[in-house]
Design an enzyme around this catalytic site. Structure first.
Site, mmCIF file in Angstrom:
data_model
loop_
_atom_site.group_PDB
_atom_site.id
_atom_site.type_symbol
_atom_site.label_atom_id
_atom_site.label_comp_id
_atom_site.label_asym_id
_atom_site.label_seq_id
_atom_site.Cartn_x
_atom_site.Cartn_y
_atom_site.Cartn_z
ATOM 1 N N CYS A 76 19.779 4.519 63.737
ATOM 2 C CA CYS A 76 18.400 3.572 63.524
ATOM 3 C C CYS A 76 18.705 2.006 63.936
ATOM 4 O O CYS A 76 18.752 1.946 65.304
ATOM 5 C CB CYS A 76 18.349 3.432 61.969
ATOM 6 S SG CYS A 76 16.548 2.651 61.639
ATOM 7 N N HIS A 178 16.706 9.054 60.955
ATOM 8 C CA HIS A 178 17.939 9.049 60.047
ATOM 9 C C HIS A 178 18.566 10.081 59.711
ATOM 10 O O HIS A 178 17.816 10.988 59.017
ATOM 11 C CB HIS A 178 17.631 8.383 58.672
ATOM 12 C CG HIS A 178 17.354 7.057 58.822
ATOM 13 N ND1 HIS A 178 18.590 5.930 58.323
ATOM 14 C CD2 HIS A 178 16.453 6.150 58.845
ATOM 15 C CE1 HIS A 178 17.977 4.814 58.627
ATOM 16 N NE2 HIS A 178 16.687 4.927 58.848
ATOM 17 N N GLU A 180 20.851 11.618 58.344
ATOM 18 C CA GLU A 180 21.302 11.532 57.040
ATOM 19 C C GLU A 180 20.051 11.942 55.660
ATOM 20 O O GLU A 180 20.440 12.296 54.645
ATOM 21 C CB GLU A 180 22.213 10.496 56.404
ATOM 22 C CG GLU A 180 21.534 9.320 56.014
ATOM 23 C CD GLU A 180 21.133 8.416 57.225
ATOM 24 O OE1 GLU A 180 20.729 7.096 57.129
ATOM 25 O OE2 GLU A 180 21.109 8.806 58.479
#
Length: 196
Positions: A76, A178, A180
């Site tokens: 990001c 992202h 994650e």
């Protein structure tokens, strides 16, 4: 083992939680000497690119990051930091990959920030995307995007405009989304990075 550059750029709980779920060993990098403890490096980041760059400069870690030859992943704002310049704060970035970070203009007739799940389209066979289908959905949250450049773009996304969802130059990788927060596909990407 993965080292996370800890320069005070926002909440990294979701990243460390994902690494723990994947049983990937990690630690925090707070000083130049600690880079040598890890064979993979992640530059996280949320929020304002100009502010994040200032924090990175203040940390004294910039020369070391630019000299790294081991795999580095910017996530990001971390991806935006490895570009030349960001319109967010009109700030010079690390200038590792010669592309710019630009603001989504209101003319795209889409809501800004770009937030939620969107498909990415692979441009080439980047090792980051091993075992991940083309047109897979990943989770995005951003108001600025990295211009599409076929020389460095490894995957792109469309949100009123075609932009780089991931970039690479040599050992430096960046993803705008992202991983994650992107479910199985994101975890697969993190695992791929750990195995580069």
């Amino acid at each position: 083992m993965i080292g996370i550059v800890n320069y005070g750029a926002g909440n990294i709980f979701s990243l460390t939680a994902a690494l723990e779920r994947l049983d990937l060993k990690y630690g925090m990098i707070n000083s130049e000497s600690e880079f040598d403890l890890y064979d993979r490096i992640i530059i996280p980041g949320v929020g304002h690119a100009g502010t994040a760059m200032k924090k990175l400069v203040d940390s004294g870690l910039v020369p070391k990051i630019k000299s790294l030859t081991k795999p580095v992943l910017g996530i990001c704002v971390g991806m935006q930091l490895i570009t030349d310049f960001s319109e967010e704060g009109n700030s010079e970035m690390l200038s590792i990959i010669p592309v710019n970070t630009l603001r989504f203009k209101e003319a795209i007739s889409k809501k800004v920030p770009h937030m939620g799940w969107n498909q990415i389209y692979s441009e080439n066979s980047s090792l980051l995307f091993n075992g991940i289908d083309n047109e897979t959905y990943f989770y995005f949250v951003h108001s600025y995007f990295i211009e599409f450049n076929p020389k460095f773009t490894t995957a792109f996304c469309n949100y009123g405009i075609k932009f780089s969802a991931s970039i690479q130059k040599d050992n430096f990788y960046g993803v705008q989304f992202h991983p994650e927060k992107s479910g199985e596909a994101g975890e697969k990407l993190l695992k791929n990075f750990a195995n580069l």
